[in-house]
Enzyme design. Structure first.
Site, PDB file in Angstrom:
ATOM      1  N   ASP A 330       0.887  -1.141   0.000  1.00  0.00           N
ATOM      2  CA  ASP A 330       0.000   0.000   0.000  1.00  0.00           C
ATOM      3  C   ASP A 330       0.944   1.214   0.000  1.00  0.00           C
ATOM      4  O   ASP A 330       2.087   1.089   0.411  1.00  0.00           O
ATOM      5  CB  ASP A 330      -0.821  -0.064   1.301  1.00  0.00           C
ATOM      6  CG  ASP A 330      -1.818   1.046   1.403  1.00  0.00           C
ATOM      7  OD1 ASP A 330      -2.522   1.289   0.417  1.00  0.00           O
ATOM      8  OD2 ASP A 330      -1.908   1.654   2.479  1.00  0.00           O
ATOM      9  N   ASP A 523      -0.713  -0.512   6.219  1.00  0.00           N
ATOM     10  CA  ASP A 523      -0.623   0.079   7.553  1.00  0.00           C
ATOM     11  C   ASP A 523      -1.860  -0.245   8.378  1.00  0.00           C
ATOM     12  O   ASP A 523      -2.024   0.245   9.478  1.00  0.00           O
ATOM     13  CB  ASP A 523      -0.375   1.587   7.488  1.00  0.00           C
ATOM     14  CG  ASP A 523      -1.476   2.313   6.740  1.00  0.00           C
ATOM     15  OD1 ASP A 523      -2.370   1.637   6.200  1.00  0.00           O
ATOM     16  OD2 ASP A 523      -1.450   3.546   6.703  1.00  0.00           O
ATOM     17  N   ASP A 527      -7.179  -1.251   4.870  1.00  0.00           N
ATOM     18  CA  ASP A 527      -6.735  -2.307   3.963  1.00  0.00           C
ATOM     19  C   ASP A 527      -6.876  -3.717   4.534  1.00  0.00           C
ATOM     20  O   ASP A 527      -6.265  -4.657   4.038  1.00  0.00           O
ATOM     21  CB  ASP A 527      -5.336  -2.051   3.397  1.00  0.00           C
ATOM     22  CG  ASP A 527      -4.352  -1.616   4.449  1.00  0.00           C
ATOM     23  OD1 ASP A 527      -4.613  -1.905   5.621  1.00  0.00           O
ATOM     24  OD2 ASP A 527      -3.332  -1.005   4.095  1.00  0.00           O
TER      25      ASP A 527
END
Ligand code: ADP
Ligand code: MG
Length: 626
Positions: A330, A523, A527
């Site tokens: 990401d 993180d 996600d």
């Protein structure tokens, strides 16, 4: 050394001395056979009473075929073989076998204690007490009796007992036990502190935000302590293997003792010889080298990783991680710092302050890094404006009702969704557009910085054998390209919604080479679906984020992407050590088994092979910790 281990050592020494005495007595006097047996039984029982008891207990529980059982059958057999016609007595050998078996056990006890000690360095994050302010007094209480909202005092040198927010005081915190990083972290009023850190300099007054059981330290301890329950495939292989292997060996030994003498035509004359071979065969076949060393290797690997701030939730993930071929990242908060600075404000219908004011208010409750930065950019965020009807759309932005107007803050997609005619911006950076009641109000340009070790992290991954590095981001194409080029990533895909990220990960999963795995690194902020979909989900910057600790298979306590390559290297090493032990142990066993079946291996050689292999395998396993 633990008390039990010391007891074992004393018994071994006593037994060795008694064996020497028995040997001298045996050779100085012409004792009858049963007299010799009695003399040797003393050292035998001294060394082996524990093993005999264990075997008896296991039989009572219905677990017949374990290594204690094998040892008992083999040594008791060796003690009685001398009573058969035509056989050589093997009293001394029997004692020797038992003694050596105990030496092997002692060795693995010491190695395991050693590994546990190293891990307990991490376990050192468990706080024992909290100083809580109640009715104007400061009481020292057990941390699990403090409730959320109470105020605690943390003095220099004390561990932070639970997660909270600093009310008063400045200090620096030592996070080494959590992150493996020795640079202290400075904290002051309004900063959050996580349990398990050590307060180094000033006194801190902290408002508790999480119960003890839900605080970071407790979560991490749970995780490390339960990591062993997620067994790796190699470990399962050992357990299954032992279940088939041991009965097979026992029946082969019975066949070896009975069949050749039966077919030779002179059963009585040959039985003793073949029984001796069968007993030796049993001693060699003991699978303890595997049963002991493989779990110890994984235990060591997980412990070694956690000392470096990498929490691996089970030995199965260790295996998956060692085969990583694709790493998907990401962007925000993972490769970049996620700390945005406002670099330009371009209002369309109001002034700059108003635009920042609105943006900061809409973002009041969002945890997204962009939200944090916008709040920071407008100092008086906590004023009396009313903020209601907040709606956050992952990958787009946030809308809210501010003093009666619907204000939307987000990217182009968000503007299109509310029908505001947005204007493009020539500045490099992430563009945050603002609309008021569906009318375009202007945009704020913010920019993020890349993490210092991001480029180095990608290089290290390549060196660790990762063939494909991909970045997925919800940010603009231009930013995606810039970051990917700068860091040397193989691919990037921009302007993605969280659901698109899942689709891309699925596509990448279907493209990877057989036997390789895909890791996703995020993180933990919006996600979680991708973390779950990848073969291994890695969350970073988990200090203080439960969502990340829960969603991921591997947790990096700090936010350094370079720890990913480190984790892969550690996993590879651990797997290599486990594999070395399996191959080495099986090869030696096979060789000696064949020799024993042909009568070419005396019993002492058999024990030597067994204990020797166990000791070498255990020493090798301990390397996993380093
Ligand atoms: P990344 O994939 O880089 O981690 P996200 O999927 O979290 O990014 O967000 C993608 C984009 O959505 C951001 O670049 C931003 O334009 C917009 N966005 C997401 N959340 C917010 C928010 N709270 N405020 C404003 N914009 C947001
Ligand atoms: Mg993100």
């Amino acid at each position: 050394m633990e008390k039990e281990t010391r007891g074992k050592l004393m018994r071994i020494i006593a037994s060795a001395v008694l064996l020497a005495a028995a040997y001298i007595i045996d050779h100085s006097f012409a004792l009858p056979l049963w007299g010799r047996l009695l003399v040797y039984l003393v050292p035998y029982l001294t060394a082996g009473i524990g093993v005999l008891r264990e075997a008896a207990e296991n039989i009572a529980h219905g677990e017949v075929f374990d290594e204690d059982f094998l040892m008992c059958v083999a040594t008791l057999g060796a003690l009685s073989i001398g009573f058969l016609p035509g056989a050589e007595p093997e009293f001394a050998e029997a004692v020797f076998v038992m003694l050596f078996y105990e030496v092997g056990e002692l060795f693995s006890d010491i190695a395991e204690g050693h590994s546990r000690d190293s891990i307990s360095q991490l376990m050192d994050i468990r706080p024992d007490s909290a100083n809580v302010e109640r009715n104007g007094e400061v009481l020292t209480v057990a941390p699990d009796t403090v409730s959320v909202g109470e105020t605690i005092l943390i003095k220099p040198g004390e561990k932070v007992p639970m997660d909270g927010v600093v009310l008063e005081g400045d200090s620096s915190l030592d996070t080494v036990a959590l992150t493996g990083e020795s640079v202290p972290r400075d904290v002051g009023p309004c900063d959050s502190v996580v349990s398990g850190c050590v307060n180094l300099s000033g006194v801190l007054r902290v408002r508790v935000t999480k119960l003890f059981g839900e605080s970071t330290a407790s979560k991490i301890l749970d995780l490390v302590e339960n990591a062993g329950e997620n067994k790796s495939r190699s470990e399962n292989f050992i357990t299954k293997f032992a279940h088939i292997y041991t009965p097979f060996v026992v029946f082969s030994a019975v066949a070896l003792a009975l069949l050749p003498p039966l077919f030779s035509g002179d059963f009585a004359g040959n039985f003793a010889t073949w029984l001796a071979r069968a007993l030796t065969f049993l001693v060699v076949s003991c699978p303890c080298a595997l049963v002991i060393s493989v779990p110890l290797t994984f235990f060591g690997g997980i412990g070694g990783a956690s000392k470096k701030g990498v929490l691996i939730k089970g030995s199965n993930y260790m295996e998956t991680l060692s085969r990583t071929g694709t790493v998907v990242f990401d962007k925000t908060g993972t490769l970049t710092k996620g700390v945005f600075e406002v670099t330009a404000v371009h209002p369309q219908q109001c002034d700059e302050t108003k635009l920042l004011h609105l943006a900061a208010h809409v973002e009041r409750y969002s945890t997204h890094p962009i939200a944090l930065s916008l709040r920071q950019a407008y100092a008086n965020e906590a004023d009396s404006c009313s903020v209601t009807d907040i709606r956050e759309v992952a990958g787009q932005g946030v809308c809210a009702n501010i003093n009666g107007s619907i204000v939307c803050v987000g990217n182009e997609r968000m503007m299109e969704a509310v029908g505001a005619g947005w204007k493009p911006c020539h500045h490099v950076g992430t563009i945050i557009h603002v609309s008021i009641d569906g009318e375009y109000a202007g945009h704020i340009v913010i920019s993020d910085k890349m993490k210092e070790d991001a480029a180095e992290a990608i290089k290290a991954l390549k060196a660790a054998g990762v063939g494909r590095t991909v970045m997925l981001t919800g940010d603009r194409e231009a930013i995606g390209k810039y970051v990917a080029d700068e860091l040397g990533l193989d691919e990037y895909h921009a302007e993605l919604l969280p659901a698109d990220k899942v689709t891309y990960v699925e596509k990448l999963l279907s493209e990877k080479a057989p036997g390789q795995t895909l890791a996703f690194v995020g993180d933990g902020i919006n996600d979680a679906p991708v973390l779950a979909r990848a073969d291994i989900g890695i969350a970073m910057g988990a200090l203080g984020s439960d969502a990340a600790i829960e969603a991921a298979d591997i947790v990096l306590m700090d936010d350094k992407p370079s720890k990913i390559a480190l984790a892969i290297r550690l996993a590879k090493r651990t797997m290599r050590i486990a594999r070395e032990n399996i191959i080495f142990a099986l090869a030696v066993k096979l060789l000696v088994l064949v020799m024993a079946a042909f009568g070419a291996a005396p019993m002492w050689l058999a024990v030597f092979a067994d204990v020797g292999v166990t000791v070498i395998a255990v020493l090798n396993a301990v390397r996993a910790l380093k």
